[in-house]
Design an enzyme around this catalytic site. Structure first.
Site, PDB file in Angstrom:
ATOM      1  N   HIS A 172      36.957  42.789  44.544  1.00 19.81           N
ATOM      2  CA  HIS A 172      36.363  41.558  44.032  1.00 19.81           C
ATOM      3  C   HIS A 172      35.352  40.939  44.991  1.00 19.81           C
ATOM      4  O   HIS A 172      34.450  40.221  44.570  1.00 19.81           O
ATOM      5  CB  HIS A 172      37.452  40.541  43.658  1.00 19.81           C
ATOM      6  CG  HIS A 172      38.098  39.865  44.818  1.00 19.81           C
ATOM      7  ND1 HIS A 172      39.112  40.446  45.558  1.00 19.81           N
ATOM      8  CD2 HIS A 172      37.901  38.638  45.393  1.00 19.81           C
ATOM      9  CE1 HIS A 172      39.498  39.625  46.512  1.00 19.81           C
ATOM     10  NE2 HIS A 172      38.784  38.514  46.435  1.00 19.81           N
ATOM     11  N   ASP A 173      35.468  41.219  46.287  1.00 22.99           N
ATOM     12  CA  ASP A 173      34.510  40.679  47.261  1.00 22.99           C
ATOM     13  C   ASP A 173      33.522  41.724  47.763  1.00 22.99           C
ATOM     14  O   ASP A 173      32.910  41.533  48.819  1.00 22.99           O
ATOM     15  CB  ASP A 173      35.266  40.076  48.454  1.00 22.99           C
ATOM     16  CG  ASP A 173      35.730  38.648  48.186  1.00 22.99           C
ATOM     17  OD1 ASP A 173      35.134  37.987  47.320  1.00 22.99           O
ATOM     18  OD2 ASP A 173      36.681  38.203  48.847  1.00 22.99           O
ATOM     19  N   LYS A 176      30.112  40.894  49.263  1.00 26.76           N
ATOM     20  CA  LYS A 176      29.927  40.357  50.610  1.00 26.76           C
ATOM     21  C   LYS A 176      29.333  41.392  51.567  1.00 26.76           C
ATOM     22  O   LYS A 176      28.899  41.036  52.663  1.00 26.76           O
ATOM     23  CB  LYS A 176      31.260  39.828  51.146  1.00 26.76           C
ATOM     24  CG  LYS A 176      31.691  38.545  50.444  1.00 26.76           C
ATOM     25  CD  LYS A 176      32.958  37.949  51.038  1.00 26.76           C
ATOM     26  CE  LYS A 176      33.314  36.627  50.352  1.00 26.76           C
ATOM     27  NZ  LYS A 176      34.556  36.028  50.860  1.00 26.76           N
ATOM     28  N   HIS A 201      27.467  36.501  46.374  1.00 21.89           N
ATOM     29  CA  HIS A 201      28.272  37.726  46.459  1.00 21.89           C
ATOM     30  C   HIS A 201      28.845  38.147  45.110  1.00 21.89           C
ATOM     31  O   HIS A 201      29.093  39.331  44.887  1.00 21.89           O
ATOM     32  CB  HIS A 201      29.394  37.568  47.504  1.00 21.89           C
ATOM     33  CG  HIS A 201      30.593  36.799  47.039  1.00 21.89           C
ATOM     34  ND1 HIS A 201      30.646  35.422  47.071  1.00 21.89           N
ATOM     35  CD2 HIS A 201      31.793  37.213  46.543  1.00 21.89           C
ATOM     36  CE1 HIS A 201      31.824  35.034  46.605  1.00 21.89           C
ATOM     37  NE2 HIS A 201      32.546  36.094  46.292  1.00 21.89           N
ATOM     38  N   HIS A 225      34.707  35.637  38.946  1.00 22.18           N
ATOM     39  CA  HIS A 225      35.972  35.202  39.534  1.00 22.18           C
ATOM     40  C   HIS A 225      35.866  33.873  40.289  1.00 22.18           C
ATOM     41  O   HIS A 225      36.871  33.345  40.746  1.00 22.18           O
ATOM     42  CB  HIS A 225      36.585  36.299  40.423  1.00 22.18           C
ATOM     43  CG  HIS A 225      35.918  36.508  41.749  1.00 22.18           C
ATOM     44  ND1 HIS A 225      34.797  37.299  41.907  1.00 22.18           N
ATOM     45  CD2 HIS A 225      36.235  36.046  43.003  1.00 22.18           C
ATOM     46  CE1 HIS A 225      34.458  37.321  43.188  1.00 22.18           C
ATOM     47  NE2 HIS A 225      35.304  36.558  43.871  1.00 22.18           N
ATOM     48  N   HIS A 226      34.637  33.321  40.399  1.00 25.36           N
ATOM     49  CA  HIS A 226      34.489  31.981  40.973  1.00 25.36           C
ATOM     50  C   HIS A 226      34.010  30.958  39.942  1.00 25.36           C
ATOM     51  O   HIS A 226      33.556  29.874  40.302  1.00 25.36           O
ATOM     52  CB  HIS A 226      33.531  32.002  42.168  1.00 25.36           C
ATOM     53  CG  HIS A 226      34.174  32.497  43.428  1.00 25.36           C
ATOM     54  ND1 HIS A 226      35.195  31.820  44.053  1.00 25.36           N
ATOM     55  CD2 HIS A 226      33.944  33.614  44.171  1.00 25.36           C
ATOM     56  CE1 HIS A 226      35.565  32.484  45.138  1.00 25.36           C
ATOM     57  NE2 HIS A 226      34.836  33.583  45.221  1.00 25.36           N
ATOM     58  N   ASP A 254      43.090  34.892  44.167  1.00 24.30           N
ATOM     59  CA  ASP A 254      42.125  34.784  45.266  1.00 24.30           C
ATOM     60  C   ASP A 254      42.278  33.457  46.001  1.00 24.30           C
ATOM     61  O   ASP A 254      42.315  33.406  47.239  1.00 24.30           O
ATOM     62  CB  ASP A 254      40.707  34.927  44.684  1.00 24.30           C
ATOM     63  CG  ASP A 254      39.633  34.966  45.759  1.00 24.30           C
ATOM     64  OD1 ASP A 254      39.904  35.450  46.870  1.00 24.30           O
ATOM     65  OD2 ASP A 254      38.503  34.515  45.467  1.00 24.30           O
TER      66      ASP A 254
END
Length: 312
Positions: A172-173, A176, A201, A225-226, A254
């Site tokens: 998921h990251d 980055k 990201h 997801h944010h 998260d």
């Protein structure tokens, strides 16, 4: 040498010779290096696709980057392979691309087998990239994956859906990778410009998965997801159930893991405080049903509530 026992192979030593061979022999597939004596492979790719749009072209290079792979696929490449070459992987990629042109070979894997194998290989490769960039982010993602899987099971998602949840949480990251380490590891608060960079990201992660083509659900999870349940998140300000279910699950996992882990800019808070924060933000930042589900899981499974990271 890898292919001549199965295919008729014609070799070109330059870009011009490649174009001539394509014109005269009408091959079923082209394998094209990025570095050629008289041309850039990506430029030659565009010429080939302009004249022969249905001809599959596989780009191959020893100096590839994620940006180069994305550019190649956006320009029409069927696949992108980095050196050093793996014999079976190269043959599988070729068989997969030729299967759409009526070519089959009984000694090679089926297209479905190749897709599954390549999917898992891609996931593993991306995880290695993430680990090399930031070991902390990788460990964070592993713990998020555990929490997300628990919620997927509790919510009654199928085994296939749970596996999608698990693997995507690990990535998921991944976006980055494209953010400067000085920003990611900054000990103090980020300024407005730095925060805008970090927020990219989610979109970078989606972009990194685009070349894999089959990961549409996963791309959506990573992009969203944010997002916030009240529509104040990023990047698209989705609201409520406009946010994909997987992304809503991922957001809770998260947030909890982030709150209960040390970060360069702050110390971790204890699990009870983190749960209280999730409940306080239920209905605004997070889906209330997902929060309720997660709280029930943590209270039932004491090891998770105590945030026993070694055990996780």
């Amino acid at each position: 040498m890898m292919l001549k026992d199965t295919y008729d192979v014609i070799t070109a030593n330059s870009g011009q010779q490649c174009l001539k061979i394509i014109q005269e022999h009408c091959p079923n597939l082209v394998i094209l290096d990025i570095r050629l004596p008289d041309a850039n492979g990506l430029d030659l790719l565009k010429v080939i696709k302009k004249e022969h749009n249905s001809l599959p072209v596989i780009i191959i290079t020893g100096v590839g980057t994620h940006r180069m792979a994305i550019d190649a696929l956006k320009s029409g490449a069927a696949d992108f392979i980095a050196k050093p070459l793996n014999f079976y992987y190269v043959r599988s990629i070729i068989a997969c691309n030729l299967s759409g042109n009526g070519e089959t070979h009984k000694d090679l894997p089926t297209a479905e087998e190749i897709i599954i194998k390549n999917y898992h290989s891609s996931i593993n490769s991306l995880n290695k990239i993430l680990a090399a960039k930031d070991p902390f982010t990788r460990e964070h993602s592993k713990r998020v994956s555990v929490f997300a899987m628990k919620m997927a099971q509790e919510l009654g998602l199928s085994e296939d859906q749970q596996e999608v949840m698990r693997e995507t949480a690990l990535l998921h990251d991944i976006g980055k990778v494209g953010i400067a380490e000085a920003i990611l590891n900054k000990p103090g608060r980020l300024n407005a410009q730095e925060w805008m960079e970090v927020k990219k990201h989610t979109q970078l992660g989606e972009e990194f998965l685009e070349p894999l083509k089959i990961l549409h659900i996963e791309q959506s999870m990573i992009r969203h997801h944010h997002e916030r349940y009240d529509g104040k998140g990023y990047p698209d300000h989705l609201k409520g159930e406009e946010i994909p279910l997987y992304a809503r699950i991922l957001a809770v996992a998260d947030a909890y893991e982030a709150m209960t882990s040390d970060r360069p800019y702050r110390r971790a808070i204890n699990p009870i405080e983190a749960l209280s924060e999730l409940e306080r933000c239920s209905g605004s930042q997070f889906d209330p049903k997902i929060v309720e589900t997660f709280v029930q899981i943590l209270k039932r499974e004491k090891s998770l509530l105590l945030n026993n990271k070694r055990e996780v």
